[in-house]
Design a protein around this motif. Structure first.
Motif, PDB file in Angstrom:
ATOM      1  N   LEU A   1      18.009   1.328  13.938  1.00  0.00           N
ATOM      2  CA  LEU A   1      17.919   0.093  14.309  1.00  0.00           C
ATOM      3  C   LEU A   1      17.825  -1.013  13.188  1.00  0.00           C
ATOM      4  N   HIS A   2      16.824  -0.499  12.119  1.00  0.00           N
ATOM      5  CA  HIS A   2      16.860  -1.293  10.996  1.00  0.00           C
ATOM      6  C   HIS A   2      17.004  -0.512   9.679  1.00  0.00           C
ATOM      7  N   PRO A   3      18.170  -0.303   9.317  1.00  0.00           N
ATOM      8  CA  PRO A   3      18.531   0.309   8.106  1.00  0.00           C
ATOM      9  C   PRO A   3      18.044  -0.392   6.939  1.00  0.00           C
ATOM     10  N   PRO A   4      17.547  -0.093   5.890  1.00  0.00           N
ATOM     11  CA  PRO A   4      17.163  -0.775   4.845  1.00  0.00           C
ATOM     12  C   PRO A   4      18.430  -1.353   4.037  1.00  0.00           C
ATOM     13  N   LEU A   5      19.645  -0.909   3.917  1.00  0.00           N
ATOM     14  CA  LEU A   5      20.574  -1.402   3.393  1.00  0.00           C
ATOM     15  C   LEU A   5      21.681  -1.963   4.493  1.00  0.00           C
ATOM     16  N   HIS A   6      22.042  -3.306   4.750  1.00  0.00           N
ATOM     17  CA  HIS A   6      22.905  -3.752   5.778  1.00  0.00           C
ATOM     18  C   HIS A   6      24.447  -3.863   5.763  1.00  0.00           C
ATOM     19  N   SER A   7      24.728  -3.546   4.198  1.00  0.00           N
ATOM     20  CA  SER A   7      26.039  -3.718   4.113  1.00  0.00           C
ATOM     21  C   SER A   7      26.621  -2.991   2.841  1.00  0.00           C
ATOM     22  N   THR A   8      27.760  -2.733   2.609  1.00  0.00           N
ATOM     23  CA  THR A   8      28.290  -2.106   1.369  1.00  0.00           C
ATOM     24  C   THR A   8      29.917  -2.703   1.329  1.00  0.00           C
ATOM     25  N   VAL A   9      30.319  -2.837   0.058  1.00  0.00           N
ATOM     26  CA  VAL A   9      31.669  -3.522  -0.197  1.00  0.00           C
ATOM     27  C   VAL A   9      32.481  -2.299  -0.669  1.00  0.00           C
ATOM     28  N   ARG A  10      33.815  -2.594  -0.233  1.00  0.00           N
ATOM     29  CA  ARG A  10      34.831  -1.957  -0.762  1.00  0.00           C
ATOM     30  C   ARG A  10      36.219  -2.673  -1.004  1.00  0.00           C
TER      31      ARG A  10
ATOM     32  N   ALA B   1       8.289  13.616  13.896  1.00  0.00           N
ATOM     33  CA  ALA B   1       8.431  12.480  12.958  1.00  0.00           C
ATOM     34  C   ALA B   1       9.829  12.024  12.628  1.00  0.00           C
ATOM     35  N   GLU B   2      10.742  13.311  12.707  1.00  0.00           N
ATOM     36  CA  GLU B   2      12.088  13.059  12.551  1.00  0.00           C
ATOM     37  C   GLU B   2      12.599  11.822  13.344  1.00  0.00           C
ATOM     38  N   ALA B   3      12.612  12.238  14.573  1.00  0.00           N
ATOM     39  CA  ALA B   3      13.209  11.301  15.646  1.00  0.00           C
ATOM     40  C   ALA B   3      12.577   9.685  15.501  1.00  0.00           C
ATOM     41  N   ALA B   4      11.402   9.467  15.209  1.00  0.00           N
ATOM     42  CA  ALA B   4      11.138   7.999  15.035  1.00  0.00           C
ATOM     43  C   ALA B   4      11.713   7.638  13.630  1.00  0.00           C
ATOM     44  N   VAL B   5      11.938   8.524  12.796  1.00  0.00           N
ATOM     45  CA  VAL B   5      12.397   7.899  11.522  1.00  0.00           C
ATOM     46  C   VAL B   5      13.835   7.542  11.700  1.00  0.00           C
ATOM     47  N   THR B   6      14.575   8.605  12.461  1.00  0.00           N
ATOM     48  CA  THR B   6      16.031   8.414  12.558  1.00  0.00           C
ATOM     49  C   THR B   6      16.185   7.181  13.349  1.00  0.00           C
ATOM     50  N   GLU B   7      15.312   6.841  14.573  1.00  0.00           N
ATOM     51  CA  GLU B   7      15.481   5.611  15.357  1.00  0.00           C
ATOM     52  C   GLU B   7      15.351   4.194  14.318  1.00  0.00           C
ATOM     53  N   SER B   8      14.273   4.424  13.620  1.00  0.00           N
ATOM     54  CA  SER B   8      14.093   3.335  12.611  1.00  0.00           C
ATOM     55  C   SER B   8      15.431   3.148  11.760  1.00  0.00           C
ATOM     56  N   LEU B   9      15.674   4.048  11.266  1.00  0.00           N
ATOM     57  CA  LEU B   9      16.959   4.095  10.197  1.00  0.00           C
ATOM     58  C   LEU B   9      18.127   3.394  10.910  1.00  0.00           C
TER      59      LEU B   9
ATOM     60  N   THR C   1       0.703  -1.412  -0.085  1.00  0.00           N
ATOM     61  CA  THR C   1       0.186   0.052   0.060  1.00  0.00           C
ATOM     62  C   THR C   1       0.849   1.193   0.155  1.00  0.00           C
ATOM     63  N   PHE C   2       1.941   1.270   0.797  1.00  0.00           N
ATOM     64  CA  PHE C   2       2.773   2.486   0.746  1.00  0.00           C
ATOM     65  C   PHE C   2       4.246   2.092   0.403  1.00  0.00           C
ATOM     66  N   ALA C   3       4.868   1.101   0.880  1.00  0.00           N
ATOM     67  CA  ALA C   3       6.467   1.139   0.693  1.00  0.00           C
ATOM     68  C   ALA C   3       6.691   0.976  -0.731  1.00  0.00           C
ATOM     69  N   GLN C   4       6.072   0.157  -1.349  1.00  0.00           N
ATOM     70  CA  GLN C   4       6.346  -0.163  -2.942  1.00  0.00           C
ATOM     71  C   GLN C   4       5.884   0.997  -3.695  1.00  0.00           C
TER      72      GLN C   4
ATOM     73  N   LEU D   1      10.225   1.084   9.045  1.00  0.00           N
ATOM     74  CA  LEU D   1       9.631   2.248   9.660  1.00  0.00           C
ATOM     75  C   LEU D   1       8.275   1.684  10.290  1.00  0.00           C
ATOM     76  N   LEU D   2       7.489   1.260   9.513  1.00  0.00           N
ATOM     77  CA  LEU D   2       6.185   0.836   9.761  1.00  0.00           C
ATOM     78  C   LEU D   2       6.204  -0.426  10.696  1.00  0.00           C
TER      79      LEU D   2
END
Length: 400
Positions: free
Chosen positions: A278-287, A268-276, A136-139, A247-248
């Protein structure tokens, strides 16, 4: 006479027989195990060093000798050389091509894309039964927003989301789906090329990207504007969709925060920041190590692959204290949900705006009835978010 070995005092990496559950739907015990160990973890089977501690990840994102460029990197194979996988000095001019989401540009995108799409999605949301907020929202939200910004028709978003699945799948797991990803890339490139030839709205990002390009190259599927638009389509949808889902999910499990945002106790920014965090959308990046170097207290040889675990770093007790649990009241702490350093996400401001505006609109219009049932599962791999999330939203009789 040779000088002292710069790595003589560096520790050897911590090596285990197998990396504990990283890349699984539930990687958190593995991250906790790595955070409890000294140094980096070396996975012999994958020939990869894993950095979990906040200090190591922070340093790795900024280390001049840890490169993003690699010929067989999935994004390079799919999009050609773009800002996401170019190192200095080629990185800066390439990044300027995608730097369209600064505070200077955001008021335009907010008024023409973000706010209208959020308003429409909320109006369409059925509230008599639990709804899947992923579908409904995320996609639709990030996909429709990036369509508006690029100048593509809004009604094409489901088709674009579907065409991106093989592309995102190959980026998430380079061992699979190469041919399907290339085929979908070409279909999307042809659609973008057709849009440019037949006319995109003035002021749209696709029009701006092509404005200074020679007429022939502007519509070639391999030209810089088309490659940049493809990158923005992929980067501007998946991670933001994941961030919305996470976030949801967090708010479903902490409904008191929903009420706090609604009544203005916290922004709202505080909840968004804590969600990012605790549960970031991207877990890793390579170098990739361009020469022998030391990261933290671990010696890394030239040519080594280094996986920077953003999600683990966000929960490092040395950075945030003993408890990594949900706390939107915690003092602001830098997180790595959008990476960091010269390759920090160029669309971070757009994603933050989408998240904050959506949360504000939802909490003002609806009460959260509480969990209907837990998310069925989380996606495994670098992009981490629930595959479905049923939530019941009850319209407020009086707006908050």
């Amino acid at each position: 006479m040779t000088g002292p070995d710069p790595h003589a005092t560096a520790s050897r990496p911590c090596a285990e027989a197998a990396l504990p559950l990283l890349g699984s739907p539930d990687p958190w015990p593995g991250y906790a195990a790595l955070l409890a160990r000294p140094g980096l973890h070396y996975e012999q089977a994958e020939h990869t060093y894993y950095a979990a501690r906040h200090s190591d990840v922070h340093q790795g994102l900024r280390h001049p000798d840890l490169a993003v460029g690699f010929p067989f990197r999935a994004t390079r194979q799919l999009f050609g050389p773009t800002a996401i996988d170019l190192d200095a000095p080629r990185h800066r001019p390439a990044r300027q091509q995608v730097s369209w989401f600064t505070t200077r540009h955001m008021p335009t995108w907010n008024q023409t894309a973000v706010i209208p799409v959020i308003d429409d999605l909320i109006e369409r949301a059925a509230t008599d039964t639990p709804l899947d907020v992923i579908k409904t929202f995320a996609q639709p939200l990030p996909t429709r927003v990036i369509c508006h910004i690029l100048g593509l028709p809004d009604h094409e978003w489901p088709w674009i989301w579907k065409q991106l699945r093989p592309v995102i799948g190959h980026i998430a797991d380079q061992r699979t789906g190469m041919q399907a990803a290339l085929a979908s890339r070409d279909i999307l490139a042809d659609r973008l090329r057709h849009a440019v030839r037949t006319g995109v709205p003035h002021g749209s990002l696709l029009q701006r990207l092509c404005a200074n390009a020679p007429p022939d190259s502007a519509v070639d599927r391999t030209a810089d504007p088309i490659r940049t638009a493809l990158l923005l389509l992929a980067a501007g949808t998946e991670t933001t969709a994941a961030a919305i889902g996470n976030l949801l999910w967090c708010l479903q499990h902490h409904p008191h925060t929903w009420d706090e945002v609604a009544n203005g106790t916290i922004p709202a920014e505080a909840a968004v920041t804590e969600s990012l965090r605790l549960h970031p959308p991207l877990h890793s990046t390579v170098r990739f190590a361009r020469r022998d170097l030391t990261l933290g207290d671990t010696a890394i040889p030239k040519g080594a692959r280094v996986q920077l675990l953003l999600a683990a770093a966000n929960r490092d007790p040395a950075r945030i204290g003993a408890s990594p649990s949900w706390n939107p009241h915690r003092s602001a702490q830098a997180h790595h949900a959008f990476g960091g350093g010269p390759h920090a996400c160029v669309g971070a401001q757009l994603a933050l705006t989408e998240l904050q505006f959506l949360l504000t609109a939802l909490t003002q219009r609806f009460e959260l009835a509480g969990p209907t049932h837990p998310a069925s599962r989380f996606r495994a791999g670098p992009f981490h978010y629930p595959t479905e999330l049923p939530v019941r939203l009850i319209p407020r009789t009086t707006p908050a």
